[in-house]
Enzyme design. Structure first.
Site, short mmCIF file in Angstrom:
data_model
loop_
_atom_site.label_atom_id
_atom_site.label_comp_id
_atom_site.label_asym_id
_atom_site.label_seq_id
_atom_site.Cartn_x
_atom_site.Cartn_y
_atom_site.Cartn_z
N ASP A 21 -34.34 29.06 10.02
CA ASP A 21 -35.13 29.98 9.34
C ASP A 21 -35.98 29.03 8.33
OD1 ASP A 21 -36.56 31.61 7.38
OD2 ASP A 21 -34.60 32.53 6.63
N HIS A 23 -34.50 41.77 10.43
CA HIS A 23 -33.54 41.17 9.36
C HIS A 23 -33.27 42.48 8.21
CE1 HIS A 23 -32.06 37.08 10.25
NE2 HIS A 23 -33.02 37.32 11.19
N ASP A 37 -26.66 32.91 11.23
CA ASP A 37 -27.56 33.74 10.62
C ASP A 37 -28.35 32.85 9.47
OD1 ASP A 37 -29.23 35.89 9.87
OD2 ASP A 37 -27.62 36.75 8.37
N ASP A 47 -25.47 43.91 7.44
CA ASP A 47 -24.55 43.26 6.89
C ASP A 47 -23.88 44.12 5.49
OD1 ASP A 47 -22.87 41.35 5.40
OD2 ASP A 47 -24.58 39.87 5.02
#
Length: 334
Positions: free
Chosen positions: A116, A232, A94, A277
């Site tokens: 990212d 996300h 991630d 998360d």
């Protein structure tokens, strides 16, 4: 070089294809500890759901890459022991921020990585993403990229404000990079404090955050029909867990998440991966705080980690069945 297939893991390609066609989303649960991993596997097996176990750069540093790789292998074997003959488990990086980090994960058993480059200028994001894709695809590892910026804080990922993904850029970006899925920004945010009270509306004494930009999502879907989209920062921050934490000595003020009805709506679109998360952290912390407050003489970690694991499992099952709709969606499910 350890290829993920040696560990019994799978990449995201086929599960995303089925999710887009079926109108549901695959859960992507972050984990840092063995108890989180156990709870994820138990929930996935019980609901017959594919699952993405993902780790951030910080989580990998915390747990150690070698231990994580073997935890992932153990997760597959554990799922089989629990009665799932053909589990579909992805080990995903991630928010990878460099080519070197992505390469190291690919070389050490990850079946999927995210690069990212969303904070970089557009052309630099393309160049970095393509470099990762070119390397990953040699080993049949799938790559998630990101366009747009999410606000909030999660491990090393910090942004003061969000910038929605520009629909006019997505075709060019996906075509030139060759990425397998695309994380977009439509109003979700990292962390347990996704919105300030000023950004919300007070309804019957409850702070309600602004709605997600489904118009932006719709435009992206038109530009990239059938392409896997990722959200996300999609924890809902259950207020019962927040209340428990605060009751037993915590101090979480104005913790606000994404309403689950909006995630249900997103799951029925091209959004086929939703990251969660903070909800796991809240469920774990709430159970531990409650147990220790009620049992002050106990000091065996197993005593308070067992209810924490059960509380996380309960939360994971709820997300799979009642929010994402991925229950019963294993390729081998009958």
């Amino acid at each position: 070089m350890v290829n993920y297939k040696e560990l019994g893991l799978v990449n995201t390609r086929e599960m995303f294809k089925r999710a887009v066609a079926g109108g549901y989303a695959i859960p992507a649960f972050n984990f840092n500890t063995m108890e989180q991993m156990q709870a994820i596997v138990m929930a996935a097996v019980e609901t017959q759901s594919p699952v993405i176990m993902q780790v951030s750069k910080g989580a990998r540093n915390y747990a150690n890459g070698t231990i994580l790789r073997n935890l992932a292998k153990g997760a597959v074997e554990y799922a089989k022991e629990l009665g799932c003959e053909a589990p579909e488990i992805v080990l995903h990086l991630d928010h990878g921020d460099t080519f070197e980090l992505c390469k190291d994960c690919i070389d050490n058993g990850f079946s999927s990585v995210m690069i990212d480059g969303s904070s970089l200028p557009y052309e630099e994001n393309i160049a970095l993403t393509k470099k990762v894709v070119d390397y990953a695809h040699q080993f049949d590892v799938t790559v998630e990229a990101e366009l747009g910026v999410l606000a909030g804080v999660e491990d090393e990922v910090v942004a003061a404000e969000s910038h929605y993904t520009k629909p006019e850029e997505v075709v060019d970006f996906a075509t030139r990079t060759g990425c397998d899925s695309l994380a977009i920004s439509i109003g979700t945010s990292h962390g347990a404090h996704k919105f300030t009270p000023e950004q919300c509306t007070l309804v019957n004494g409850v702070l309600v955050p602004p709605p997600l930009a489904f118009d932006v999502l719709a435009e992206i879907e038109k530009k990239l029909p059938g392409f896997p989209i990722v959200l996300h920062g999609s924890s809902s921050v259950p207020q019962d867990e927040v209340a428990t934490i605060n009751k037993y000595g915590g101090k979480l003020e104005a913790a606000i998440g994404i309403p689950e009805e909006q995630l249900r709506k997103a799951s029925k679109s091209a959004v086929c991966k939703i990251n969660i998360d903070s909800d796991s952290r809240l469920a774990m912390t709430a159970a531990i705080r409650k147990y220790l407050a009620e049992n002050p003489s106990h000091f065996d970690p197993r005593q308070y980690l067992k209810p924490a694991r059960e509380n996380m499992k309960k939360m994971y099952i709820h997300k799979i069945v009642n929010v994402l709709g991925s229950n019963g969606k294993l390729a081998c499910a009958k």
